[in-house]
Design an enzyme around this catalytic site. Structure first.
Site, PDB file in Angstrom:
ATOM      1  N   ASP A 109      32.154  79.024  70.064  1.00 23.45           N
ATOM      2  CA  ASP A 109      32.995  78.125  69.255  1.00 23.45           C
ATOM      3  C   ASP A 109      32.435  76.708  69.155  1.00 23.45           C
ATOM      4  O   ASP A 109      32.901  75.922  68.341  1.00 23.45           O
ATOM      5  CB  ASP A 109      34.406  78.088  69.842  1.00 23.45           C
ATOM      6  CG  ASP A 109      35.425  77.520  68.881  1.00 23.45           C
ATOM      7  OD1 ASP A 109      35.277  77.729  67.661  1.00 23.45           O
ATOM      8  OD2 ASP A 109      36.378  76.868  69.329  1.00 23.45           O
ATOM      9  N   GLN A 123      32.989  81.771  61.327  1.00 24.12           N
ATOM     10  CA  GLN A 123      34.214  80.984  61.441  1.00 24.12           C
ATOM     11  C   GLN A 123      34.511  80.329  60.099  1.00 24.12           C
ATOM     12  O   GLN A 123      33.635  79.710  59.490  1.00 24.12           O
ATOM     13  CB  GLN A 123      34.086  79.912  62.513  1.00 24.12           C
ATOM     14  CG  GLN A 123      35.393  79.156  62.746  1.00 24.12           C
ATOM     15  CD  GLN A 123      35.297  78.235  63.941  1.00 24.12           C
ATOM     16  OE1 GLN A 123      34.529  77.291  63.939  1.00 24.12           O
ATOM     17  NE2 GLN A 123      36.081  78.522  64.961  1.00 24.12           N
ATOM     18  N   SER A 162      40.411  76.054  62.820  1.00 27.43           N
ATOM     19  CA  SER A 162      39.741  77.297  62.459  1.00 27.43           C
ATOM     20  C   SER A 162      40.761  78.213  61.795  1.00 27.43           C
ATOM     21  O   SER A 162      41.844  78.445  62.337  1.00 27.43           O
ATOM     22  CB  SER A 162      39.183  77.962  63.716  1.00 27.43           C
ATOM     23  OG  SER A 162      38.712  79.239  63.425  1.00 27.43           O
TER      24      SER A 162
END
Length: 140
Positions: A56, A129, A80
């Site tokens: 991430d 993402q 996100s």
């Protein structure tokens, strides 16, 4: 500031400073090295979970650095929309991994960033993402 005061629990080697620190714009992919700073148990599930956590980092930064306009970090809210990780083979995150991230699509307030983590040249994971980037207050 928080990121500097409390750095992540990962060892990260960047060739360029993150956009949130420099506000520098640069189109194209960016790669950096990442690993755990110490050995951990050899449990494959633990390493997979730790890689998922590490995946991430800097994805929002990758999207912002590719935007043609200055988004204004102090006013940015960038949640996100979704985050997916595909694990292709066993991973040992206490070894160095090359993480390459690239903004695949960028339109208005939305971006799609894809990443690949490699260990010794082999792709061990692919990440995607989708990010929504908005200012917290309206422009005057």
């Amino acid at each position: 500031r928080l990121w500097i005061d409390r750095p992540p629990p990962l060892e990260i080697r960047l060739e360029e400073s993150p956009t949130f620190l420099t506000h520098a714009k640069r189109a194209g992919p960016r790669s950096y090295w990442v690993r755990l700073p110490r050995p951990v148990d050899d449990d494959r599930r633990l390493h997979a979970a730790l890689l998922t956590y590490a995946s991430d980092y800097f994805l929002v930064d990758a999207a912002v650095r590719n935007r043609p306009d200055d988004v204004g970090w102090s006013e940015l809210v960038a949640p996100s929309v979704d985050h997916a990780v595909w694990l292709h083979r066993p991973v040992h995150l206490d070894r160095w991994h090359l993480y390459t991230q690239q903004t695949i699509a960028l339109d208005g307030e939305r971006a799609l960033v894809q990443g690949q983590l490699r260990d010794d040249g082999l792709v061990v994971a692919t990440v995607a993402q989708e990010i929504l980037m908005r200012r917290t207050r309206a422009e005057s």
